[in-house]
Design a protein around this motif. Structure first.
Motif, PDB file in Angstrom:
ATOM      1  N   HIS A  78       0.855  -1.199   0.000  1.00 52.29           N
ATOM      2  CA  HIS A  78       0.000   0.000   0.000  1.00 52.29           C
ATOM      3  C   HIS A  78       0.890   1.249   0.000  1.00 52.29           C
ATOM      4  O   HIS A  78       1.961   1.257   0.598  1.00 52.29           O
ATOM      5  CB  HIS A  78      -0.912  -0.010   1.236  1.00 52.29           C
ATOM      6  CG  HIS A  78      -1.972   1.040   1.166  1.00 52.29           C
ATOM      7  ND1 HIS A  78      -1.724   2.348   1.513  1.00 52.29           N
ATOM      8  CD2 HIS A  78      -3.255   0.983   0.758  1.00 52.29           C
ATOM      9  CE1 HIS A  78      -2.835   3.053   1.324  1.00 52.29           C
ATOM     10  NE2 HIS A  78      -3.777   2.257   0.868  1.00 52.29           N
ATOM     11  N   GLU A  84      -3.945   2.436  -7.257  1.00 49.00           N
ATOM     12  CA  GLU A  84      -4.323   3.531  -6.368  1.00 49.00           C
ATOM     13  C   GLU A  84      -3.422   4.736  -6.627  1.00 49.00           C
ATOM     14  O   GLU A  84      -2.304   4.807  -6.103  1.00 49.00           O
ATOM     15  CB  GLU A  84      -4.177   3.095  -4.905  1.00 49.00           C
ATOM     16  CG  GLU A  84      -5.077   1.936  -4.530  1.00 49.00           C
ATOM     17  CD  GLU A  84      -5.395   1.923  -3.044  1.00 49.00           C
ATOM     18  OE1 GLU A  84      -6.584   1.812  -2.709  1.00 49.00           O
ATOM     19  OE2 GLU A  84      -4.470   2.050  -2.225  1.00 49.00           O
ATOM     20  N   GLY A 144      -7.677   9.338   0.088  1.00 51.50           N
ATOM     21  CA  GLY A 144      -8.053  10.116   1.263  1.00 51.50           C
ATOM     22  C   GLY A 144      -8.136  11.608   1.000  1.00 51.50           C
ATOM     23  O   GLY A 144      -8.229  12.405   1.923  1.00 51.50           O
TER      24      GLY A 144
HETATM   25  P1  PGA Z   1      -9.551   6.151   0.361  1.00 60.33           P
HETATM   26  O1  PGA Z   1      -8.339   5.077   0.590  1.00 60.33           O
HETATM   27  O2  PGA Z   1     -10.702   5.365  -0.187  1.00 60.33           O
HETATM   28  O3  PGA Z   1      -9.818   6.720   1.736  1.00 60.33           O
HETATM   29  O4  PGA Z   1      -9.059   7.158  -0.604  1.00 60.33           O
HETATM   30  C1  PGA Z   1      -8.092   4.061  -0.337  1.00 60.33           C
HETATM   31  C2  PGA Z   1      -6.911   3.250   0.123  1.00 60.33           C
HETATM   32  O5  PGA Z   1      -5.944   3.820   0.652  1.00 60.33           O
HETATM   33  O6  PGA Z   1      -6.898   2.012  -0.023  1.00 60.33           O
END
Ligand code: PGA
Length: 255
Positions: A95, A167, A173
């Protein structure tokens, strides 16, 4: 080519064991029976037990947010894939928050992926560019590098047991979502071709690739309706049962 559609909730460092059990229970009890996708909850390690109990007997599966690559040893504070295997079906690896704050690099991602597979866990391998890289036009270079690093030395047979989450770090976030077309393009034009270069077109078209970054109930159907997006890795919105269930409902856009 039909690929598995997977919606995973990444609860990050939120929820005590008790709170996590309550949230999992709320999600399970309102989950439709005719699911169009797989659903995975990824609480912190301390809440695996309560969430495991809450989802018992349901179709919801359990995932961890990280693991070490060794089965055991003098690695204070770490959790091995052997320890997770009894609880979890999935484990998130690489991640961006681990890359950014905890020194995760391609080499450790690769070791973790191999070890997770050895213990029967499905790795959800995260790849994605940050804002500076995106603005410098380096998206393809970064996601290809993440894919090449994660899959180094992995057989096609093992590669087919993995899941990728694309991502873009600038969308995590932040409330900023990549447009559905942007996300689909990165997956379809950069990530699948990187897999095809390592393996072949069949492998590249068979691997489930999720999108993650500010996915919520209101944008899920559009994102999940894209041809290359096979699910979502959901952070913030997965901490609210109603929002998360709305995202799960969005997966029916696929069928
Ligand atoms: P988010 O996070 O949906 O809060 O943007 C996604 C993630 O970090 O897996």
């Amino acid at each position: 080519m039909t690929r598995k559609i997977i919606i995973a909730g990444n609860w990050k460092m939120h929820k005590t064991p008790q709170e996590a059990g309550v949230l999992a229970q709320a999600i399970v009890s309102a989950m439709p029976t005719n699911l169009a996708c797989e659903v995975v909850l990824c609480p912190s390690h301390t809440a695996l037990a309560t969430v495991s109990t809450a989802i018992a007997g349901s179709a919801v599966q359990l995932g961890a947010q990280n693991c070490h690559w060794e089965a055991q040893g003098a690695f204070t504070g770490e959790t091995s894939p052997a320890m997770l295997a009894g609880w979890c079906q999935y484990v998130i690896i690489g991640h961006s928050e681990r890359r950014q704050f905890f020194g995760e690099i391609n080499e450790t991602v690769n070791r973790k992926v191999k070890s997770a597979l050895k213990y029967g866990l499905t790795p959800i391998i995260c790849v994605g560019e940050n804002l500076a890289e995106n603005e410098a036009g380096l998206t393809q270079a970064v996601v290809s590098d993440h894919v090449n690093g994660a899959y180094a030395g992995l057989s096609a047979e093992d590669a087919l047991k993995t899941v990728i989450a694309y991502e873009p770090v600038w969308a995590i976030g932040t409330g900023k979502t990549a447009t559905a077309q942007q996300a689909d393009d990165v997956i379809g034009l950069y990530i699948r071709p990187a897999l095809a270069a390592l393996y072949d077109e069949v492998v590249a078209q068979s691997i489930t690739i999720q999108y993650g970054g500010s996915v919520k109930a209101s944008n899920a159907a559009e994102l999940l309706g894209m041809p290359n997006i096979d699910g979502a890795l959901v952070g913030g919105a997965s901490l609210q049962a109603g929002e998360f269930l709305g995202i799960v409902a969005g997966a029916s856009a696929k069928s």
